[in-house]
Motif scaffolding. Sequence first.
Motif, PDB file in Angstrom:
ATOM      1  N   PHE A 173       1.116  -1.720   0.323  1.00 33.87           N
ATOM      2  CA  PHE A 173       0.082  -0.306  -0.119  1.00 33.87           C
ATOM      3  C   PHE A 173       0.984   0.864   0.142  1.00 33.87           C
ATOM      4  O   PHE A 173       0.433   2.364  -0.607  1.00 33.87           O
ATOM      5  CB  PHE A 173      -0.637   0.171   1.429  1.00 33.87           C
ATOM      6  CG  PHE A 173      -2.395  -1.126   0.923  1.00 33.87           C
ATOM      7  CD1 PHE A 173      -3.033  -0.385   0.599  1.00 33.87           C
ATOM      8  CD2 PHE A 173      -2.746  -1.787   1.586  1.00 33.87           C
ATOM      9  CE1 PHE A 173      -4.490  -0.547   0.096  1.00 33.87           C
ATOM     10  CE2 PHE A 173      -3.597  -2.685   1.464  1.00 33.87           C
ATOM     11  CZ  PHE A 173      -4.094  -2.062   0.973  1.00 33.87           C
ATOM     12  N   ILE A 174       1.882   0.860   1.044  1.00 31.18           N
ATOM     13  CA  ILE A 174       2.807   2.212   0.507  1.00 31.18           C
ATOM     14  C   ILE A 174       3.414   3.018  -0.350  1.00 31.18           C
ATOM     15  O   ILE A 174       3.289   3.666  -0.720  1.00 31.18           O
ATOM     16  CB  ILE A 174       3.851   1.826   1.858  1.00 31.18           C
ATOM     17  CG1 ILE A 174       3.512   2.207   3.398  1.00 31.18           C
ATOM     18  CG2 ILE A 174       5.045   3.827   1.765  1.00 31.18           C
ATOM     19  CD1 ILE A 174       4.914   1.948   4.067  1.00 31.18           C
ATOM     20  N   PHE A 203      -6.116   4.937   1.375  1.00 32.00           N
ATOM     21  CA  PHE A 203      -8.126   5.802   1.190  1.00 32.00           C
ATOM     22  C   PHE A 203      -6.922   6.817  -0.108  1.00 32.00           C
ATOM     23  O   PHE A 203      -7.960   7.337  -0.712  1.00 32.00           O
ATOM     24  CB  PHE A 203      -8.399   6.305   2.410  1.00 32.00           C
ATOM     25  CG  PHE A 203      -8.987   7.310   2.536  1.00 32.00           C
ATOM     26  CD1 PHE A 203     -10.692   7.203   1.966  1.00 32.00           C
ATOM     27  CD2 PHE A 203      -8.728   8.675   3.098  1.00 32.00           C
ATOM     28  CE1 PHE A 203     -11.251   8.040   1.734  1.00 32.00           C
ATOM     29  CE2 PHE A 203      -9.836   9.513   2.918  1.00 32.00           C
ATOM     30  CZ  PHE A 203     -10.817   9.781   1.847  1.00 32.00           C
ATOM     31  N   LEU A 204      -6.049   7.541   0.614  1.00 34.07           N
ATOM     32  CA  LEU A 204      -5.154   8.977  -0.194  1.00 34.07           C
ATOM     33  C   LEU A 204      -5.062   8.273  -1.550  1.00 34.07           C
ATOM     34  O   LEU A 204      -5.710   9.209  -2.585  1.00 34.07           O
ATOM     35  CB  LEU A 204      -3.624   9.098   0.719  1.00 34.07           C
ATOM     36  CG  LEU A 204      -4.250   9.337   2.217  1.00 34.07           C
ATOM     37  CD1 LEU A 204      -2.679  10.043   3.107  1.00 34.07           C
ATOM     38  CD2 LEU A 204      -4.841  11.167   2.271  1.00 34.07           C
ATOM     39  N   THR A 205      -4.686   6.752  -1.996  1.00 37.12           N
ATOM     40  CA  THR A 205      -4.275   6.621  -3.332  1.00 37.12           C
ATOM     41  C   THR A 205      -5.020   6.864  -3.844  1.00 37.12           C
ATOM     42  O   THR A 205      -5.276   6.902  -4.927  1.00 37.12           O
ATOM     43  CB  THR A 205      -3.072   5.490  -2.946  1.00 37.12           C
ATOM     44  OG1 THR A 205      -2.098   5.160  -2.323  1.00 37.12           O
ATOM     45  CG2 THR A 205      -2.896   4.469  -4.365  1.00 37.12           C
ATOM     46  N   TYR A 206      -6.013   6.311  -3.497  1.00 35.39           N
ATOM     47  CA  TYR A 206      -7.950   5.932  -4.323  1.00 35.39           C
ATOM     48  C   TYR A 206      -7.941   8.258  -4.864  1.00 35.39           C
ATOM     49  O   TYR A 206      -8.750   8.159  -5.489  1.00 35.39           O
ATOM     50  CB  TYR A 206      -8.620   5.244  -3.526  1.00 35.39           C
ATOM     51  CG  TYR A 206     -10.199   5.612  -3.748  1.00 35.39           C
ATOM     52  CD1 TYR A 206     -10.918   4.568  -4.999  1.00 35.39           C
ATOM     53  CD2 TYR A 206     -11.122   6.184  -3.599  1.00 35.39           C
ATOM     54  CE1 TYR A 206     -12.361   4.741  -6.185  1.00 35.39           C
ATOM     55  CE2 TYR A 206     -12.232   6.802  -4.375  1.00 35.39           C
ATOM     56  CZ  TYR A 206     -13.134   5.542  -5.788  1.00 35.39           C
ATOM     57  OH  TYR A 206     -13.725   5.881  -5.812  1.00 35.39           O
ATOM     58  N   GLY A 241      -2.550  -3.734  14.893  1.00 35.27           N
ATOM     59  CA  GLY A 241      -3.267  -2.672  14.031  1.00 35.27           C
ATOM     60  C   GLY A 241      -2.725  -1.348  13.705  1.00 35.27           C
ATOM     61  O   GLY A 241      -3.291  -0.940  12.549  1.00 35.27           O
ATOM     62  N   PHE A 242      -1.246  -1.074  13.340  1.00 38.49           N
ATOM     63  CA  PHE A 242      -0.546  -0.282  12.935  1.00 38.49           C
ATOM     64  C   PHE A 242      -0.681  -0.417  11.263  1.00 38.49           C
ATOM     65  O   PHE A 242      -0.013   0.171  10.503  1.00 38.49           O
ATOM     66  CB  PHE A 242       1.020  -0.436  14.018  1.00 38.49           C
ATOM     67  CG  PHE A 242       2.027   0.594  12.723  1.00 38.49           C
ATOM     68  CD1 PHE A 242       2.105   2.122  13.243  1.00 38.49           C
ATOM     69  CD2 PHE A 242       2.893  -0.113  11.727  1.00 38.49           C
ATOM     70  CE1 PHE A 242       2.838   2.932  12.109  1.00 38.49           C
ATOM     71  CE2 PHE A 242       3.792   0.688  11.440  1.00 38.49           C
ATOM     72  CZ  PHE A 242       4.081   2.252  11.433  1.00 38.49           C
ATOM     73  N   PHE A 243       0.133  -1.960  11.196  1.00 35.23           N
ATOM     74  CA  PHE A 243       0.099  -1.984   9.415  1.00 35.23           C
ATOM     75  C   PHE A 243      -1.218  -2.493   9.097  1.00 35.23           C
ATOM     76  O   PHE A 243      -0.813  -1.361   8.195  1.00 35.23           O
ATOM     77  CB  PHE A 243       0.826  -3.710   9.441  1.00 35.23           C
ATOM     78  CG  PHE A 243       2.437  -3.624  10.074  1.00 35.23           C
ATOM     79  CD1 PHE A 243       3.372  -2.812   9.531  1.00 35.23           C
ATOM     80  CD2 PHE A 243       2.862  -4.357  10.781  1.00 35.23           C
ATOM     81  CE1 PHE A 243       4.682  -3.004   9.709  1.00 35.23           C
ATOM     82  CE2 PHE A 243       4.238  -5.166  11.418  1.00 35.23           C
ATOM     83  CZ  PHE A 243       5.129  -3.659  11.136  1.00 35.23           C
ATOM     84  N   TYR A 244      -1.921  -2.231  10.016  1.00 39.00           N
ATOM     85  CA  TYR A 244      -3.243  -2.407   8.876  1.00 39.00           C
ATOM     86  C   TYR A 244      -3.763  -0.935   8.585  1.00 39.00           C
ATOM     87  O   TYR A 244      -4.778  -0.787   7.852  1.00 39.00           O
ATOM     88  CB  TYR A 244      -4.386  -3.266   9.714  1.00 39.00           C
ATOM     89  CG  TYR A 244      -4.221  -4.571   8.818  1.00 39.00           C
ATOM     90  CD1 TYR A 244      -5.427  -4.321   7.206  1.00 39.00           C
ATOM     91  CD2 TYR A 244      -4.018  -5.315   9.362  1.00 39.00           C
ATOM     92  CE1 TYR A 244      -5.611  -5.768   7.107  1.00 39.00           C
ATOM     93  CE2 TYR A 244      -3.603  -7.035   8.640  1.00 39.00           C
ATOM     94  CZ  TYR A 244      -4.834  -7.046   7.557  1.00 39.00           C
ATOM     95  OH  TYR A 244      -5.187  -7.856   6.646  1.00 39.00           O
ATOM     96  N   THR A 245      -3.551   0.466  10.023  1.00 35.88           N
ATOM     97  CA  THR A 245      -4.168   1.033   9.467  1.00 35.88           C
ATOM     98  C   THR A 245      -3.151   2.627   8.980  1.00 35.88           C
ATOM     99  O   THR A 245      -4.165   2.826   7.764  1.00 35.88           O
ATOM    100  CB  THR A 245      -3.371   2.009  11.074  1.00 35.88           C
ATOM    101  OG1 THR A 245      -4.572   1.573  11.899  1.00 35.88           O
ATOM    102  CG2 THR A 245      -3.524   4.049  11.588  1.00 35.88           C
ATOM    103  N   VAL A 246      -1.581   1.918   8.647  1.00 32.66           N
ATOM    104  CA  VAL A 246      -0.685   2.277   7.595  1.00 32.66           C
ATOM    105  C   VAL A 246      -1.370   2.196   6.230  1.00 32.66           C
ATOM    106  O   VAL A 246      -1.877   2.593   5.012  1.00 32.66           O
ATOM    107  CB  VAL A 246       0.177   1.576   7.539  1.00 32.66           C
ATOM    108  CG1 VAL A 246       1.179   2.126   6.697  1.00 32.66           C
ATOM    109  CG2 VAL A 246       1.141   2.501   8.636  1.00 32.66           C
TER     110      VAL A 246
END
Length: 351
Positions: free
Chosen positions: A114-115, A230-233, A219-224
């Motif tokens: 995702f990053i 969302f930002l990419t979309y 939780g951290f990795f799924y939040t990232v």
Amino acid sequence: MHSTLSNITHIFGWFSFFTALWSTITLFILVERKSPEAFGGYKNFLRIYCFYAFIFSIIDWLAQPSVLVDIHGFGYVFYSENRLFDLGFYAGHFVLIAYCGCFIASSSFLSLNFIYRYVSICKPRYLIFFKGWRVILLFLYCAVPFVIWSLLVYTIMGPTPERAFHLNLTTALLEDVDLTGKPYVAVLCRHVANYSNHKYGEIEWGTMGALLGLFGFQGFFYTVSLVCGFLTYNDTLALFKKAQMSKELYKMQMQLLRAIVIQASVLLVLVYIPPAIMILGGMSGIYVGQIGYFVVMSISIYPPIDSLVFLFSIRCYRSALCCEGVTVPVNSNVPQSAANNKVSPVELENL
């Protein structure tokens, strides 16, 4: 004599192993031979992923783990059920610890995907971190949680005579297995013996804290992943509406975004929800039944499924795999800069 569920798990593990080998090796070959030059740093990500998936498959095959939930509701234990050869105590324990590390590394690889999608669309100037020697930083992003969790498992959840005595009541009842002198990982959230500073059944804060840390990592990795997705979309849609991205590129970006969303969903459903139920049962002192058989099968099928998502979601790999001809239109709709007549950085990196 192994139980029916154990035999089913064993057969399923072999199926997952061979499927993972084929899909991972095929993906690596296609990455090297069929990836367009414009893929750039994304090839490095795929190479790292192939290496991880291959190693995970080998470790899973060496361990052939069996997971049993403690009938007292204190947690669970998993041990090697390799029926081909005995790895010995130290090698067997090392393989089980590496298996635990690979478990948490899967979510870090997902968030890294995702990053990359976010950086390639929203922050293309940072794509240099996906190229050359800087790819080491990507490896460390996945390796650090692997090492931290493996060390916690080694120091807190290792074999002890008291744990073996307690867990043998479960393993002997369900699988006729004696853990004495064998490698295993005991995830027990309650003390299993009386000592001067604690009593039987009291909370084991070391294990409890480690499991809370595990949930924190996930939780951290799924939040990232969620934020980057969302930002990419939003940015992809905005670029397309402003005519700064061609229709073909827009479709490809959305296709890749859908692919990693599918990966995230598969990872959540197969790899994290079943173990989470088992872990939360141990943390709350509730016996959740022998869900461990399903947990082992769900984790073992993850590497091949994840590789197949890559194979069939990326057009150039899918076309090569299915022997389809790939045609490149002569009159491309890729937007060009009027000043230098070159493809924009965002388009070039993701074409």
